[in-house]
Design a protein around this motif. Structure first.
Motif, PDB file in Angstrom:
ATOM      1  N   ASN A  56       0.736  -1.467   0.230  1.00 59.70           N
ATOM      2  CA  ASN A  56      -0.079  -0.026  -0.292  1.00 59.70           C
ATOM      3  C   ASN A  56       1.189   1.687  -0.027  1.00 59.70           C
ATOM      4  N   THR A  95       2.209   0.175   4.829  1.00 57.27           N
ATOM      5  CA  THR A  95       2.315  -1.047   4.822  1.00 57.27           C
ATOM      6  C   THR A  95       1.585  -2.244   3.781  1.00 57.27           C
ATOM      7  N   THR A 152      -0.538  -5.616   2.614  1.00 63.22           N
ATOM      8  CA  THR A 152      -1.949  -6.401   2.092  1.00 63.22           C
ATOM      9  C   THR A 152      -1.984  -7.340   1.621  1.00 63.22           C
ATOM     10  N   LYS A 162      -4.124  -7.099   7.155  1.00 62.30           N
ATOM     11  CA  LYS A 162      -3.354  -6.219   6.817  1.00 62.30           C
ATOM     12  C   LYS A 162      -1.627  -6.105   7.989  1.00 62.30           C
TER      13      LYS A 162
END
Lengths: 276, 348
Positions: free
Chosen positions: A23, A27, A29, A47
């Motif tokens: 992301n 972060t 996913t 996440k």
């Protein structure tokens, strides 16, 4: 598809590889699939934020951290193995000179809580924690509530009639226990055993006729005489049930014949149903 | 405090130990493999396989290069800790109850059992680090049990290998010279505080900071703190169950005792009556200040992290429980300690 499917039967069970997307906020996913206990495929979206924690350790510790595993752990992947390493339940260490009293108090508090949970009282009128009869709103709410209850009961009865009475409050009622057409519950008809004696220590050769015509002839007429027999061989098992016309006759027979000999055995008579 | 359960052993634990830095835990049990664990996360580094009997004791040297195991299969094995390879085997006449490296790493002490017609001894081997595969099988020193004393159950080195402290079956503690093996003195440490009759000394552990005093654990339900030089009894910690092990923590002035009713009686009583808790006593005020539950058998061995941040306990139930202390543990102080500290800081 890059991998070759060996059998079409297996193709259904194949689980897609986890997809990892990064992301913009740093972060990740991770979308992975697995089979749950029912054999259904489940999609798991996680996440993940990776945080690097730096720790200063003695150089020898850092070296040892990179040693390869050996012995029983030789081929296991890095990281704790859940077969040998598990997190235990949280344990309390309350340091203090009076730790014993503290622990005791806590235990007492827990016990009290348990007791409260068990003895919770609920008022049927207002729902408060007191007996219905001691409800402060008994006079104001009570009459209304009682009327409501009556109305509910009537409504339920009406419903029962509608669907043949086979279901009551959603619970199955066997046919022989259902209400009849006029709404009456069937009367339980048990056998009246109040005049029945159990006669034991009978000789194997004794049968119903001998009981009826010899032993209990004086106390007749007899309602029923049953010698209990082995299901396979038909031999007497040595005891019988005898129903008399009245309880008085039965008692007389009990008093006079109990302990007397009959066909070389000593009779033992008792009420088939314990007297209350 | 959330303990990590280490379940690598199939039978009851006999000894757990930390290495000098405290990053590895060494454990041995009545099954025949020793385990080595990382203390930070409980991951198992490996197992040491080769013994054919109960392993009673394990020792690790200062550099964490070699470790030694003493077993009931009449042998002591030396292992390379980094590879798990057995580098040498000493054959012994009797089961080995306790092994310990001397503080300078050059010697290995072994307590042999007084069984099979043999006299119990403390046997000392020289360890050759130049060529670990080639050790001298002949002991450099053998201290046999004195005629006026009962057999030795545990032994330990003091600082710099100056003395050897030995715990006897009858509650006496003896001091021997570490180089010549000459007997120096003995003291009756157990059996004088109560009327218990089983006086077997089960553990001796030295203070982690300077090794100037040590703690003993005994089946007589007491634990005793003794000064090495003067050989005076400093403190007595009284409990309500036979003690199998005792450890002194660094950083905080606590001692941790472990024990519980005898293993053979465990099935006859409820868990709550078994007293299978690790007990924390204040080292100086000798008050019991807390207990940690968890094991469902008596505790056989306790080791404190050299930094005082964790402790590991091994039980008769076959599990090791590794506890990293919470902040509340480090914050705990007696009122007297707090006021003293306040006065000291006010004065400066």
């Amino acid at each position: 598809m890059s991998s070759v499917i060996k059998s079409w039967a297996d193709a259904e069970d194949e689980i897609p590889q986890p997809e990892v997307t990064t992301n913009p906020d740093g972060t990740k996913t991770v979308i992975s699939y697995r089979l749950n206990t029912k054999g259904q495929k489940v999609k798991i979206t996680q996440k993940i934020k990776e945080v690097k924690v730096q720790e200063r350790v003695h150089p020898s510790i850092a070296i040892r951290k990179n040693w390869s595993k050996y012995g029983k752990e030789k081929n296991t992947p890095p990281g704790p193995d859940t077969r040998t390493t598990q997190l235990g339940e949280i344990v309390e260490l309350n340091l203090g000179t009076s730790w014993k009293e503290v622990e005791k108090q806590e235990e007492e508090a827990q016990e009290e809580k348990k007791l409260q949970n068990v003895q919770r009282i609920k008022c049927r009128i207002c729902g408060g924690e007191h007996f219905t009869s001691k409800c402060p709103f008994k006079d104001t709410l009570g009459a209304e509530a009682a009327a409501n209850e009556l109305a509910n009961a009537e409504a339920a009865a009406a419903q029962d009639g509608g669907d043949d009475g086979s279901m009551q409050n959603g619970k199955y009622v066997p046919r022989h226990m259902r209400r009849d057409a006029s709404g009456n519950l069937p009367v339980q008809q048990g056998r009246d055993d109040s005049t029945t004696l159990r006669v034991s220590q009978l000789n194997n050769i004794v049968d119903e006729d001998m009981l009826r015509n010899e032993l209990f002839a004086r106390y007749g007429p007899l309602q029923r005489v049953t010698v209990v027999r082995d299901r396979d061989t038909g031999d007497s098992r040595g005891f019988a049930y005898v129903a008399f016309a009245s309880e008085g006759l039965a008692e007389q027979a009990l008093n006079e014949l109990n302990g007397k000999g009959y066909h070389s055995l000593i009779l033992h008579l008792e009420w088939s149903k314990k007297k209350k | 405090m959330r303990p990590i359960k280490l379940m690598g052993h199939e039978r009851s634990l006999t000894q757990v130990k930390f290495n000098r830095e405290g990053d590895l835990i060494f454990s041995v049990a009545k099954d025949n493999a020793a385990s080595i664990w990382y203390s930070s996360n409980g991951e198992r580094l490996g197992t040491l396989e080769g013994h054919r009997g109960t392993i009673w004791s394990i020792a690790v040297d200062l550099e964490t290069k070699l470790c030694a195991t003493g077993s009931a299969d009449l042998s002591i094995k030396l292992w390379d800790v980094s590879t798990g390879e057995c580098v040498y085997t000493f054959d012994m006449p009797t089961p080995v109850r306790r092994v310990e490296f001397s503080p300078d790493n050059k010697k290995l002490l072994a307590v042999t059992d007084q069984v099979m017609g043999q006299i119990g001894t403390i046997t000392i081997f020289d360890i050759n680090y130049e060529d670990v595969y080639n050790q001298n099988a002949e002991p450099s020193l053998v201290i046999t049990t004195r005629e006026d004393a009962k057999k030795v159950s545990v032994a330990a080195w003091t600082a710099n290998g100056k003395y050897i402290i030995a715990g006897h079956e009858d509650g006496y503690i003896s001091k021997y010279d570490g180089t010549t093996g000459a007997f120096i003195e003995t003291v009756q440490a157990h059996g004088i505080h109560n009327t218990e009759t089983n006086l077997l000394v089960t553990d001796i552990q030295l203070a982690p900071e300077d090794q100037s005093y040590f703690i003993t654990a005994c089946k007589d339900k007491c634990s005793v703190l003794i000064d090495v030089e003067t050989f005076q009894i400093l403190k007595v910690y009284k409990t309500d169950a036979p003690m199998n092990t005792a450890a002194i923590t660094s950083k905080k002035d606590f001692v941790i005792l472990g024990g519980g009713q005898e293993a053979r009686n465990v099935t006859t009583t409820a868990e709550s009556q078994g007293k299978f808790e690790a007990r924390f006593y204040h080292k100086i005020f000798i008050d019991e200040i807390g207990r940690v539950k968890g094991h469902f058998g008596p505790l056989n061995t306790i080791a404190a992290h050299p930094d005082g941040t964790a402790y590991a306990s091994g039980g008769e139930d076959g599990y090791i429980r590794l506890h990293h202390f919470d902040k509340s543990y480090f914050d705990f102080e007696y009122d007297a300690e707090r006021t003293e500290r306040a006065i000291a800081s006010g004065a400066t």
